[in-house]
Design a protein around this motif. Structure first.
Motif, PDB file in Angstrom:
ATOM      1  N   SER A 193      -1.356  -0.773   3.512  1.00  0.00           N
ATOM      2  CA  SER A 193      -2.812  -0.776   3.682  1.00  0.00           C
ATOM      3  C   SER A 193      -3.216  -1.313   5.051  1.00  0.00           C
ATOM      4  O   SER A 193      -4.261  -0.911   5.599  1.00  0.00           O
ATOM      5  CB  SER A 193      -3.469  -1.618   2.582  1.00  0.00           C
ATOM      6  N   ASP A 194      -2.406  -2.206   5.612  1.00  0.00           N
ATOM      7  CA  ASP A 194      -2.696  -2.729   6.949  1.00  0.00           C
ATOM      8  C   ASP A 194      -2.697  -1.623   8.004  1.00  0.00           C
ATOM      9  O   ASP A 194      -3.400  -1.718   9.009  1.00  0.00           O
ATOM     10  CB  ASP A 194      -1.674  -3.800   7.334  1.00  0.00           C
ATOM     11  N   ALA A 237      -8.870   5.270  -1.108  1.00  0.00           N
ATOM     12  CA  ALA A 237      -7.776   5.170  -0.138  1.00  0.00           C
ATOM     13  C   ALA A 237      -7.642   3.758   0.412  1.00  0.00           C
ATOM     14  O   ALA A 237      -6.542   3.333   0.791  1.00  0.00           O
ATOM     15  CB  ALA A 237      -8.007   6.156   1.008  1.00  0.00           C
ATOM     16  N   ALA A 238      -8.745   3.018   0.456  1.00  0.00           N
ATOM     17  CA  ALA A 238      -8.742   1.678   1.053  1.00  0.00           C
ATOM     18  C   ALA A 238      -8.202   0.611   0.122  1.00  0.00           C
ATOM     19  O   ALA A 238      -7.916  -0.502   0.569  1.00  0.00           O
ATOM     20  CB  ALA A 238     -10.166   1.301   1.481  1.00  0.00           C
ATOM     21  N   TRP A 239      -8.050   0.919  -1.159  1.00  0.00           N
ATOM     22  CA  TRP A 239      -7.642  -0.121  -2.117  1.00  0.00           C
ATOM     23  C   TRP A 239      -6.321  -0.769  -1.709  1.00  0.00           C
ATOM     24  O   TRP A 239      -5.338  -0.084  -1.434  1.00  0.00           O
ATOM     25  CB  TRP A 239      -7.524   0.459  -3.522  1.00  0.00           C
ATOM     26  N   SER A 240      -6.305  -2.077  -1.683  1.00  0.00           N
ATOM     27  CA  SER A 240      -5.114  -2.811  -1.223  1.00  0.00           C
ATOM     28  C   SER A 240      -4.747  -3.938  -2.178  1.00  0.00           C
ATOM     29  O   SER A 240      -4.352  -5.018  -1.764  1.00  0.00           O
ATOM     30  CB  SER A 240      -5.347  -3.379   0.181  1.00  0.00           C
ATOM     31  N   GLY A 241      -4.897  -3.691  -3.468  1.00  0.00           N
ATOM     32  CA  GLY A 241      -4.564  -4.703  -4.469  1.00  0.00           C
ATOM     33  C   GLY A 241      -3.067  -4.951  -4.561  1.00  0.00           C
ATOM     34  O   GLY A 241      -2.258  -4.265  -3.915  1.00  0.00           O
ATOM     35  N   LYS A 294      -0.839   1.781  -9.040  1.00  0.00           N
ATOM     36  CA  LYS A 294      -1.848   2.228  -8.082  1.00  0.00           C
ATOM     37  C   LYS A 294      -1.955   3.750  -8.068  1.00  0.00           C
ATOM     38  O   LYS A 294      -3.051   4.318  -8.019  1.00  0.00           O
ATOM     39  CB  LYS A 294      -1.495   1.739  -6.676  1.00  0.00           C
ATOM     40  N   ALA A 295      -0.800   4.416  -8.079  1.00  0.00           N
ATOM     41  CA  ALA A 295      -0.772   5.874  -7.990  1.00  0.00           C
ATOM     42  C   ALA A 295      -1.503   6.531  -9.149  1.00  0.00           C
ATOM     43  O   ALA A 295      -2.165   7.567  -8.979  1.00  0.00           O
ATOM     44  CB  ALA A 295       0.672   6.364  -7.927  1.00  0.00           C
ATOM     45  N   ASN A 339     -15.257  -9.101   3.307  1.00  0.00           N
ATOM     46  CA  ASN A 339     -15.705  -9.554   1.982  1.00  0.00           C
ATOM     47  C   ASN A 339     -15.090  -8.657   0.913  1.00  0.00           C
ATOM     48  O   ASN A 339     -15.764  -7.859   0.273  1.00  0.00           O
ATOM     49  CB  ASN A 339     -17.240  -9.507   1.894  1.00  0.00           C
ATOM     50  N   GLY A 340     -13.791  -8.758   0.761  1.00  0.00           N
ATOM     51  CA  GLY A 340     -13.078  -7.845  -0.121  1.00  0.00           C
ATOM     52  C   GLY A 340     -12.935  -8.323  -1.547  1.00  0.00           C
ATOM     53  O   GLY A 340     -12.102  -7.803  -2.293  1.00  0.00           O
ATOM     54  N   ASP A 341     -13.729  -9.308  -1.962  1.00  0.00           N
ATOM     55  CA  ASP A 341     -13.616  -9.841  -3.319  1.00  0.00           C
ATOM     56  C   ASP A 341     -14.475  -9.055  -4.305  1.00  0.00           C
ATOM     57  O   ASP A 341     -15.181  -9.620  -5.147  1.00  0.00           O
ATOM     58  CB  ASP A 341     -14.007 -11.318  -3.335  1.00  0.00           C
TER      59      ASP A 341
END
Length: 422
Positions: free
Chosen positions: A27-28, A70-74, A81-82, A113-115
């Protein structure tokens, strides 16, 4: 038969593998381009290149949602995830003017603010996610839209060139189809491009690798149409998927001859059934696998959504909508002066040609098949009332199939369609 099953299984395996590979991308590596994309989409809503023309509107709401997924980075396992298709839930946040949408979530996570709570869109495959995350490593939203438009234009030009070499009477009807598709908006919207790519590529594949061969069996098309349906279900999130059936089917009718009316119509219906089996079967497999992997009842959620999308209820309307209501709602998008002028001029030109050239016999079996396909959008309006009516902003494009099929009939008559294959 075994060979066909093998191809279908390989297709399924590739689709699942790409879903998993999508989340192997760190994700980075896409974070900077997510931020740039957020800046482009921060105003949300729907973008239009021609006010008052729904056909020229770009669905940035869905595009932003695709980027949100696409941005999800959990920290979930890659397999989860897939199949979970997680996103940053935007339902409880609002922008400065009180609006809410996936662009607000993108803006917050881009600002650090990804919370935000986790949402899940598991009832769709979201097959586009592999290509989107891969592209986001090097490009932002604007770059991706331009790349998509260039590729689609090149594919359209190439298909047109192939038609000039193999089936000239299809050239003008194909242009009519593209006009209804509205490339100025459709080619620039990520939510629309998946099914357009598939319809163009599948048509080129059929013409170049099947129809130009004189020794192929019609039964070879059955697994191909199953795969077309599977890929449609995999990459699309219910935009206007009917074109991935209608466009290749019209080319199939144009190139392949039949010995009787019964055979001609039955072939069309049979290929449509095979496409439907691939489309529905692939979708159901997603529900089943997601339910098992995520340990949640995705099947129930999907069936509930399908029931709504096929219902006769629409928005705040008190009365149920009819099939005719859906047809009129979608047709009003393309009942504009430029489109009307184009088709009136085309009809007049065709009439002049009829008077000037020697008339040639028309293949009535082929015509009957095209007429059947031209009714497919009506059947879609009947089956998917709620979705087609509520999302007329883009579902109107299914009528490109009818325009394609109906304009091909006089073009065949004028050119004397060659019977190349038995």
């Amino acid at each position: 038969m075994f060979k066909s099953i093998k191809y279908i299984m390989v297709t399924f395996f590739v689709c699942v593998s790409l879903q998993i590979l999508a989340y192997c991308i760190p994700s980075d590596a896409i974070a900077n381009n997510i931020t740039e994309s957020s800046n482009t989409l921060k105003n949300g809503g729907v973008y239009t290149v021609a006010p008052e023309y729904y056909s020229m509107r770009i669905d940035t709401f869905t595009d932003a949602w695709m980027l949100d997924i696409a941005a999800w980075s959990g920290n979930e396992p890659i397999l989860q995830k897939a199949f979970g298709s997680y996103y940053y839930d935007f339902s409880q946040i609002h922008d400065e003017v009180g609006g809410s949408g996936p662009w607000t979530a993108l803006e917050k996570i881009s600002a650090g603010n990804g919370d935000l709570p986790r949402g899940s869109y598991a009832r769709y495959w979201h097959g586009y996610i592999f290509f989107l995350r891969l592209a986001l490593m090097a490009m932002d939203y604007t770059d991706i839209r331009v790349i998509n438009s260039i590729l689609l234009l090149l594919l359209s030009f190439y298909l047109f060139y192939v038609l000039t070499q193999e089936k000239k009477e299809c050239c003008f009807p194909f242009v009519c189809f593209l006009i209804i598709l509205c490339p100025l908006s459709a080619f620039f919207c990520m939510a629309y491009t998946g099914v357009i790519f598939l319809s163009l590529i599948s048509s080129i594949f059929l013409i170049k690798f099947k129809f130009v061969k004189h020794n192929f069996s019609f039964s070879e098309l059955y697994p191909i149409y199953i795969i077309f349906g599977m890929l449609t279900s995999w990459i699309d999130i219910l935009s206007f998927p009917l074109i991935t059936l209608g466009v290749p089917l019209i080319f199939t009718i144009s190139f392949i001859d039949s010995t009787s009316y019964k055979e001609a119509i039955w072939r069309v219906l049979k290929l449509s059934i095979y496409w439907g089996l691939g489309y529905a079967g692939m979708w159901i497999m997603k529900w089943v696998l997601s339910s098992i992997i995520l340990n949640v009842n995705v099947i129930s959620d999907a069936i509930g959504a399908a029931r709504i999308r096929s219902s006769a209820k629409a928005g705040d309307l008190i009365q149920d909508i009819s099939t005719m209501d859906v047809i009129l709602q979608t047709w009003k998008v393309i009942c504009k002066k430029p489109y009307i002028i184009f088709y009136v001029v085309s009809i007049l030109t065709a009439c002049l040609q009829f008077m000037r050239i020697e008339k040639k016999a028309i293949d009535k079996k082929r015509v009957s098949s095209l007429l059947v396909v031209s009714f497919y959008p009506i059947a879609w309006c009947f089956l998917m009332k709620n979705h087609t009516y509520g999302h007329f902003l883009f579902t109107f494009r299914i009528w490109g199939i009818s325009i394609f099929a109906l304009t091909l009939i006089p073009c065949m008559y004028l050119s004397g369609s060659k019977k190349l294959y038995k």
